[in-house]
Design an enzyme around this catalytic site. Structure first.
Site, PDB file in Angstrom:
ATOM      1  N   VAL B 268      15.781   4.110  36.322  1.00  0.00           N
ATOM      2  CA  VAL B 268      16.613   5.449  36.701  1.00  0.00           C
ATOM      3  C   VAL B 268      15.956   6.449  36.476  1.00  0.00           C
ATOM      4  O   VAL B 268      14.830   6.382  35.740  1.00  0.00           O
ATOM      5  CB  VAL B 268      17.952   5.511  36.017  1.00  0.00           C
ATOM      6  N   GLY B 269      16.202   7.546  37.268  1.00  0.00           N
ATOM      7  CA  GLY B 269      15.802   9.048  36.986  1.00  0.00           C
ATOM      8  C   GLY B 269      15.193   9.469  38.076  1.00  0.00           C
ATOM      9  O   GLY B 269      15.086   8.970  39.094  1.00  0.00           O
ATOM     10  N   GLU B 294      18.852  -2.713  38.866  1.00  0.00           N
ATOM     11  CA  GLU B 294      20.191  -2.182  38.179  1.00  0.00           C
ATOM     12  C   GLU B 294      20.661  -1.101  38.899  1.00  0.00           C
ATOM     13  O   GLU B 294      22.026  -1.119  38.992  1.00  0.00           O
ATOM     14  CB  GLU B 294      19.617  -1.857  36.777  1.00  0.00           C
ATOM     15  N   ASN B 384      18.661   8.641  25.355  1.00  0.00           N
ATOM     16  CA  ASN B 384      19.831   8.198  26.182  1.00  0.00           C
ATOM     17  C   ASN B 384      20.331   6.737  25.590  1.00  0.00           C
ATOM     18  O   ASN B 384      21.497   6.539  25.136  1.00  0.00           O
ATOM     19  CB  ASN B 384      19.745   8.024  27.609  1.00  0.00           C
ATOM     20  N   GLY B 388      18.758  -0.931  30.900  1.00  0.00           N
ATOM     21  CA  GLY B 388      18.237  -2.206  31.315  1.00  0.00           C
ATOM     22  C   GLY B 388      16.671  -2.329  31.196  1.00  0.00           C
ATOM     23  O   GLY B 388      16.242  -3.380  31.726  1.00  0.00           O
TER      24      GLY B 388
END
Lengths: 492, 492
Positions: B268-269, B294, B384, B388
């Site tokens: 993510v990101g 994910e 955070n 995953g």
């Protein structure tokens, strides 16, 4: 007799089948290039090749070998061969004093992977460029062999290597064939799941197939494994076993998952062996107790003999000499309840998850926040290797780290403020057990974990210092408060 | 209309089916005890409940809730509810400044587990004692609902909780039903494998079933997700993407595993989003490119729209507002190539292994020996959560850690001598990529890894200091030589 499938519907009755390149160990060793990458069988100090490594060690050649084993091998490799200076690079677990010393001096370039992945790493993952597999067998044909006392990543190694040398060991009984269930997972990236639906099920063959073009030498031997020796259980071992038993009883009471059966795994070593042995006295309330692990040690045979264990699945018979004698005398009977699998099945993350394993592994030390160090003393000095502990610590339904709270006669605490080498993270381990007690840290924040670990697991001699550390660092506005310099003083 | 299976062969055409306990958010919130353990839907900042958390936050009650989400949720929970002081305990990923602040002050007891295991941890593992699941849906009947923009561990949470509150969100299109493939793995300890043989296959339903006795409230809303915002790709992002592209091209050339298809995952990101977007220009040589990850971010839709991606499997549509508009306008068409799965399928260790995933994840920093910190700045301050990343870093066939070599405008090196919080160990990551270059550390010893990482990945401004550290510590006879005090100076 052809070299194809073993005769008589898979029952092997002789040692040698077909037209084989029988040579002595020196001739076999001569087939291995000076800078070869050699993949060996062997796991749990058993089932590894013996004569060819000794021949390589005794040769006058200027060798610079890369030696890959998926687990612990014997002194022929990790003493004689490593001492000869022949090994430039070594994967992935070693256990002799001399191998340790050379690893720490970095005379040998050592690299350490999780047991479950070494087969794929070698065959697909670009870890090494494999040349030759050297494996121990109890029988061999032109395109198959029956492994001996361990499987490890042998099937993957044989697939990955260009050439194959087989050591036929007549000291290992032919009856071992009854234990093997050789299933190599399909090639990625479109593998189907390993079709194992029960820890005791058989899904493969009793032998390893190979491309007959690869077989360059067969060497006969009757040299025994250099097996483990375990110390007698100490008072601490027994206290840990008692605390573990209390935890397991509570857990079986708490969780409906374990209403019918419980699947256990224990790590290698004297403590693991003692825990396996002591569990035979635990009241499992009529549940089926099944072992789905990596190693079968003597303690497990006590449970089997006591009728307390339904079956045991592993990749190695990591027995003492006495344990081997006990097995070899009655191998067909034990084969009813014992199955050996390749390490990418025994340690398979998906299967450990499916079988809801309760995994119990030891370590060197753990810190107050639950990070675990299994491999390096003082942050930097390698002991053995991570082995399969991370496979079970990450994927088990309930993960237990069990170890004495101190070492060196109580002079050194195994509970430390900060682990400076981490093999298992704060996200992995659920429960810590020492002779002092149990810290069940599931659902606990880092500081709550620290309180439980210090009060329940640390030795009373070290509790004041650990409490003082925790009291001081918790003044900080940090989720996981630390004072690194002060934590480092523990190792000075 | 009964509450059973959705009507018309599974196609849901209305929002509400059957006799439902429709109430407003305050009434629903009143069904939740002051000290309840609340399991919420939501992952990737989408698909989480909104009104009930706000009602709890606005209540005058003295709440002490345990709130469990399997991934990132929105401001209604991680700003409003956490700020109200209602959350005493929080699992397992949070991303707002206020939640972070309260976690680091330890006003909230936070605990962080790997995404793949949270469902089992909650349902079987003794992590919490669940009371109520609060989930977002696009349609609901008396014993089923269709989830919205994410699945996460919702099926496990609904099974584990005693009671269920459904937020029916009319702002989320009914067409989302076409994306879901709800398959909850069987209960341990005798699970069969997840029967997924292809990342794009469907093995479940478009809806989640539940025991109708559990449904205590249905609340209607049209409040949108508080979606991610991504920055525009920076020069560093583009350089990392180019280096990653070079590595992937070499790897496809090296390994026959990737001859026909390649299965990718990205973390993510903003960087992950940029990498996904940039890969649309990479020459995959006619291979089928498949995403098994994910999160689906906007960048992946660029690849889909460009016809460069066969299919995408994930647990969340972690899109920006613009990305959601793009999806919602054409959801049936995207559903041909996009599938959402529960997180215990999307992140399943066994499946990541089976599909030979090439996993690309970012981090906060990594050390010269290849230990990776994804969660805590300076060793102790939570950002955070691990999410995953450990599922993919541990189980992928090839594991890539990709990130800029510096942060804070170049003032701080992300390559450090020693990571003082480790989420991914030296045994996990294969390849490091920064804007400076690529360090492929497979098969390398720790000190060799350090040389590659310092020379290929560290920023030139920090290379001399890192070289000096390595040169000095390598005087020690340690496998992984360190000087902890000196390493700690990097964080002062």
């Amino acid at each position: 007799m052809t070299g194809g499938r073993p005769p008589d519907a898979g029952i092997v009755t002789r040692r040698l089948y077909g037209d084989l390149p029988l040579v002595d160990a020196d001739a076999a060793a001569a087939r291995i290039a000076d800078d070869a990458t050699v993949l060996t069988s062997g796991f749990g100090s058993v089932g590894y090749p013996k004569l060819v490594p000794l021949a390589l060690a005794d040769s006058e050649r200027d060798l610079s070998l890369t030696v890959v084993s998926s687990g612990n091998v014997g002194d022929e490799i990790d003493v004689a061969l490593v001492k000869s200076g022949a090994i430039a690079r070594r994967f992935s677990y070693q256990s002799s004093a001399v191998a340790r010393e050379m690893t720490n001096r970095r005379d040998v370039a050592f690299s350490d992977r999780n047991v479950s992945s070494i087969g794929d790493d070698v065959q697909y993952g670009g870890m090494v460029d494999p040349d030759v597999a050297v494996v121990e067998a109890v029988a061999v044909g032109e395109d198959w062999f029956v492994p001996s006392t361990s499987l490890g990543q042998t099937p993957a190694f044989v697939e990955a290597a260009d050439a194959l040398v087989v050591e036929l060991n007549r000291a290992q009984p032919l009856g071992l064939q009854a234990l093997h269930d050789v299933y190599r997972p399909e090639a990625p990236p479109n593998r189907t799941p390993v079709p194992l639906t029960d820890p005791g099920e058989r899904i493969g063959d009793s032998y390893v197939r190979f491309d007959p073009e690869k077989l360059v030498a067969v060497v006969e031997t009757d040299r025994s494994d250099s097996t483990y020796t375990f110390r007698e259980p100490t008072d601490d071992d027994l206290a840990i076993a008692a605390n573990l038993g209390t935890f397991l009883a509570d857990e079986m009471e708490r969780s409906a998952v374990f209403d019918d059966d419980i699947h256990l795994q224990f790590g290698v070593g004297s403590l693991g062996n003692a825990l396996m042995g002591e569990l035979k006295d635990l009241d499992f309330g009529g549940r089926d107790v099944v072992y789905f692990g990596e190693l079968i040690q003597d303690g497990l045979f006590d449970m089997l003999d006591a009728g307390r264990l339904e079956c045991a699945s592993a990749t190695s018979l990591a027995l003492t000499t006495e344990g081997q004698e006990r097995l070899f005398a009655d191998v067909e009977r034990y084969a009813e309840d014992v199955v050996l699998r390749p390490a990418d099945v025994s340690n398979n993350p998906g299967l450990i998850d499916q079988f809801g394993v309760v995994g119990v592994n030891s370590a060197i030390e753990f810190d107050i926040y639950g990070n675990v160090n299994s491999t390096h003393v003082g942050g930097g000095r390698m002991i053995n290797g991570v082995g399969g502990s991370a496979d079970f610590n990450r994927n088990s339904l309930v993960t237990v780290c069990a170890l004495p709270s101190t070492l060196r006669g109580g002079d050194v605490s195994r509970v430390v403020p900060m682990a400076f080498h981490v093999d298992h993270t704060e996200h992995d381990v659920d429960v810590f057990v020492t002779e002092q007690g149990v810290a069940d840290v599931r659902g606990r924040s880092p500081v709550e974990r620290a309180e439980l670990i210090v009060e329940n697991c640390a030795h009373p001699d070290f509790r004041p210092a650990l409490r003082s550390y925790l009291d001081d660092v918790r003044e900080r506005d940090d989720h996981i408060p630390h004072d690194v310099r002060r934590a480092a003083e523990w190792f000075e």
